[in-house]
Motif scaffolding. Structure first.
Motif, mmCIF file in Angstrom:
data_model
loop_
_atom_site.group_PDB
_atom_site.id
_atom_site.type_symbol
_atom_site.label_atom_id
_atom_site.label_comp_id
_atom_site.label_asym_id
_atom_site.label_seq_id
_atom_site.Cartn_x
_atom_site.Cartn_y
_atom_site.Cartn_z
ATOM 1 N N PHE A 1 0.766 -1.152 -0.056
ATOM 2 C CA PHE A 1 0.083 0.034 -0.167
ATOM 3 C C PHE A 1 0.953 1.235 0.090
ATOM 4 O O PHE A 1 1.883 1.421 0.590
ATOM 5 N N ASN A 2 0.504 2.047 -0.792
ATOM 6 C CA ASN A 2 1.365 3.423 -0.892
ATOM 7 C C ASN A 2 1.033 4.281 0.567
ATOM 8 O O ASN A 2 -0.206 4.568 0.927
ATOM 9 N N PRO A 3 1.784 4.602 1.235
ATOM 10 C CA PRO A 3 1.821 5.318 2.365
ATOM 11 C C PRO A 3 1.075 6.768 2.445
ATOM 12 O O PRO A 3 0.416 6.996 3.295
ATOM 13 N N ARG A 4 1.405 7.101 1.190
ATOM 14 C CA ARG A 4 0.693 8.717 1.049
ATOM 15 C C ARG A 4 -0.900 8.396 0.816
ATOM 16 O O ARG A 4 -1.751 9.270 1.432
ATOM 17 N N ALA A 5 -1.419 7.115 0.034
ATOM 18 C CA ALA A 5 -2.557 6.847 -0.075
ATOM 19 C C ALA A 5 -3.402 6.718 1.162
ATOM 20 O O ALA A 5 -4.404 7.184 1.440
ATOM 21 N N LEU A 6 -2.641 5.895 2.041
ATOM 22 C CA LEU A 6 -3.211 5.627 3.301
ATOM 23 C C LEU A 6 -3.153 7.126 4.183
ATOM 24 O O LEU A 6 -4.188 7.021 5.044
ATOM 25 N N HIS A 7 -2.327 7.762 4.230
ATOM 26 C CA HIS A 7 -2.221 8.914 5.007
ATOM 27 C C HIS A 7 -3.564 9.942 4.454
ATOM 28 O O HIS A 7 -4.308 10.489 5.379
ATOM 29 N N TYR A 8 -3.733 9.999 3.351
ATOM 30 C CA TYR A 8 -4.825 10.699 2.842
ATOM 31 C C TYR A 8 -6.119 10.320 3.021
ATOM 32 O O TYR A 8 -7.134 10.789 3.583
ATOM 33 N N LEU A 9 -6.339 8.997 2.996
ATOM 34 C CA LEU A 9 -7.353 8.075 3.355
ATOM 35 C C LEU A 9 -7.746 8.564 4.992
ATOM 36 O O LEU A 9 -8.950 8.563 5.219
ATOM 37 N N ASN A 10 -6.581 8.342 5.818
ATOM 38 C CA ASN A 10 -6.853 8.593 7.305
ATOM 39 C C ASN A 10 -7.420 9.918 7.339
ATOM 40 O O ASN A 10 -8.522 9.994 8.271
ATOM 41 N N LYS B 1 -12.404 18.949 3.088
ATOM 42 C CA LYS B 1 -11.713 19.223 4.366
ATOM 43 C C LYS B 1 -10.360 18.597 4.720
ATOM 44 O O LYS B 1 -9.466 19.304 5.268
ATOM 45 N N ALA B 2 -10.336 17.299 4.254
ATOM 46 C CA ALA B 2 -8.947 16.959 4.314
ATOM 47 C C ALA B 2 -7.932 17.571 3.406
ATOM 48 O O ALA B 2 -6.786 17.897 3.763
ATOM 49 N N ALA B 3 -8.207 17.989 2.318
ATOM 50 C CA ALA B 3 -7.442 18.560 1.553
ATOM 51 C C ALA B 3 -7.192 20.231 2.144
ATOM 52 O O ALA B 3 -5.879 20.494 2.123
ATOM 53 N N SER B 4 -7.768 20.605 2.871
ATOM 54 C CA SER B 4 -7.589 21.911 3.496
ATOM 55 C C SER B 4 -6.821 21.831 4.689
ATOM 56 O O SER B 4 -5.913 22.637 4.858
ATOM 57 N N ARG B 5 -6.997 20.664 5.453
ATOM 58 C CA ARG B 5 -6.118 20.286 6.539
ATOM 59 C C ARG B 5 -4.733 20.021 6.013
ATOM 60 O O ARG B 5 -3.643 20.426 6.678
ATOM 61 N N LEU B 6 -4.462 19.390 4.944
ATOM 62 C CA LEU B 6 -3.154 18.861 4.361
ATOM 63 C C LEU B 6 -2.679 20.235 3.674
ATOM 64 O O LEU B 6 -1.494 19.822 3.083
ATOM 65 N N SER C 1 -8.219 12.628 -4.306
ATOM 66 C CA SER C 1 -9.121 11.800 -4.927
ATOM 67 C C SER C 1 -8.265 10.853 -5.834
ATOM 68 O O SER C 1 -8.604 9.496 -6.063
ATOM 69 N N ARG C 2 -7.135 11.473 -6.605
ATOM 70 C CA ARG C 2 -6.453 10.667 -7.236
ATOM 71 C C ARG C 2 -5.581 9.604 -6.596
ATOM 72 O O ARG C 2 -5.626 8.177 -7.142
ATOM 73 N N GLN C 3 -5.077 9.681 -5.371
ATOM 74 C CA GLN C 3 -4.575 8.864 -4.574
ATOM 75 C C GLN C 3 -5.373 7.545 -4.228
ATOM 76 O O GLN C 3 -5.247 6.418 -4.238
ATOM 77 N N LEU C 4 -6.527 7.990 -3.807
ATOM 78 C CA LEU C 4 -7.534 7.183 -3.370
ATOM 79 C C LEU C 4 -8.072 6.355 -4.616
ATOM 80 O O LEU C 4 -8.354 4.896 -4.298
ATOM 81 N N GLY C 5 -8.314 6.717 -5.690
ATOM 82 C CA GLY C 5 -8.715 6.041 -6.933
ATOM 83 C C GLY C 5 -7.677 5.024 -7.369
ATOM 84 O O GLY C 5 -7.923 3.867 -7.562
ATOM 85 N N GLN C 6 -6.496 5.438 -7.090
ATOM 86 C CA GLN C 6 -5.326 4.425 -7.330
ATOM 87 C C GLN C 6 -5.176 3.395 -6.527
ATOM 88 O O GLN C 6 -4.971 2.004 -6.760
ATOM 89 N N LEU C 7 -5.577 3.655 -5.161
ATOM 90 C CA LEU C 7 -5.697 2.761 -4.094
ATOM 91 C C LEU C 7 -6.699 1.617 -4.578
ATOM 92 O O LEU C 7 -6.599 0.604 -4.204
#
Length: 305
Positions: free
Chosen positions: A4-13, A23-28, A36-42
């Motif tokens: 699993f891509n650590p960045r994708a998991l970080h974004y998912l969390n 809201k997650a994007a604003s926080r990060l 959305s792209r990372q979650l789609g790849q996951l």
């Protein structure tokens, strides 16, 4: 085998924690399309959805929840390993976040926390005030390392490292009529002015359970989310409340408050706990603080109390 891509998991969390990709994007401080792209790849990698987007926000699937659990365990293990390496290097630095119910504060601050900070001056401590329900939420979301809670509801996601019997006793002004009734029963309590704490706290959940078991209804003159308000209600002579004896320890010694035995079996079985998230590995600093509090606090050291 999936890697699993650590960045994708970080974004998912973060999306799960914030409740939406925006809201997650604003926080990060990134663009929502990156999440959305990372979650789609996951999702493409594992072949199933990890969450659903809707007008109400972002909701995890069961697979997403498993991935979040894996991510948080990995982060906790990394932090614990880093802490142990630093301890082996005798750096002795670290950080512990502690959620604490208001009733524990006097016992915590009186000596145990002070002694710990003197012994380990390079370990930073953050104390978050929280009732039982809020403390459990903070633990399960890995926002804090440890929590001191009173009478939490059973939960398979929690580990109780220390549990100490601390009955929820009847607290009265000196000379109150109930002090002449031994033992005072729960039905006698109904005849006098009463203050109760909200049900977000372990004490409030216990009194609600007593109501259900006995088919009675307390009619408190005062409801509050503050232990200090409960204490002052009794100190002023206005009426009764329920609290663990150690919460009003100093006032009992000074003769300002009388403590009567818990007037119901449910109340007499209450316990104080130090808890953490099951599966989360504690850091060296957290383990040191856990041992220090279990040995130094009256709430958890029966010999001293």
């Amino acid at each position: 085998m999936w890697k699993f891509n650590p960045r994708a998991l970080h974004y998912l969390n973060e999306a799960a924690r914030q409740g939406s990709l925006r809201k997650a994007a604003s926080r990060l401080n990134i663009d929502a399309s990156a999440i959305s792209r990372q979650l789609g790849q996951l999702e493409e990698e594992i072949g199933v959805p990890v969450g659903y987007r809707s007008g109400q926000g972002f909701t995890l699937t069961e697979v997403g929840e498993e991935l979040i659990s894996l991510y948080r365990q990995q982060k906790a293990s990394e932090e614990a390993t880093r802490s142990r390496i630093e301890a082996l290097q005798e750096l002795r630095r670290g950080h512990v976040t502690l959620a604490v119910g208001e009733g524990f504060i006097a016992d915590l601050i009186s000596a145990p926390l002070q002694n710990f900070m003197q012994r380990y001056p390079d370990i930073a401590i953050t104390v978050e005030m929280a009732g039982a329900n809020e403390a459990v939420r903070l633990i399960k979301e890995d926002m804090v390392d440890l929590a001191l809670v009173y009478a939490p509801l059973p939960d398979p996601d929690l580990v109780s490292h220390v549990a100490s019997s601390q009955p929820l006793e009847l607290i009265t002004p000196p000379g109150h009529p109930l002090t002449r009734i031994r033992p005072a029963g729960i039905h006698e309590v109904l005849d006098y002015p009463l203050a109760l704490i909200d049900q977000q706290f372990g004490m409030g959940q216990l009194t609600r359970l007593v109501e259900q078991l006995e088919h009675i209804r307390f009619k408190p003159q005062l409801k509050t989310n503050s232990v200090a308000v409960l204490k002052n209600f009794v100190l002023s002579g206005m009426g009764l409340t329920f609290m663990p004896r150690l919460t009003v320890h100093e006032e009992i010694l000074a003769g300002k408050i009388t403590c009567l035995p818990a007037p119901h079996p449910v109340l007499s079985q209450a316990k104080a706990h130090i808890i953490s998230h099951k599966g989360r590995e504690l850091t060296v600093a957290s383990e040191h603080l856990l041992r220090h509090l279990s040995n130094g606090m009256l709430f958890f050291n029966q010999d001293k109390s």
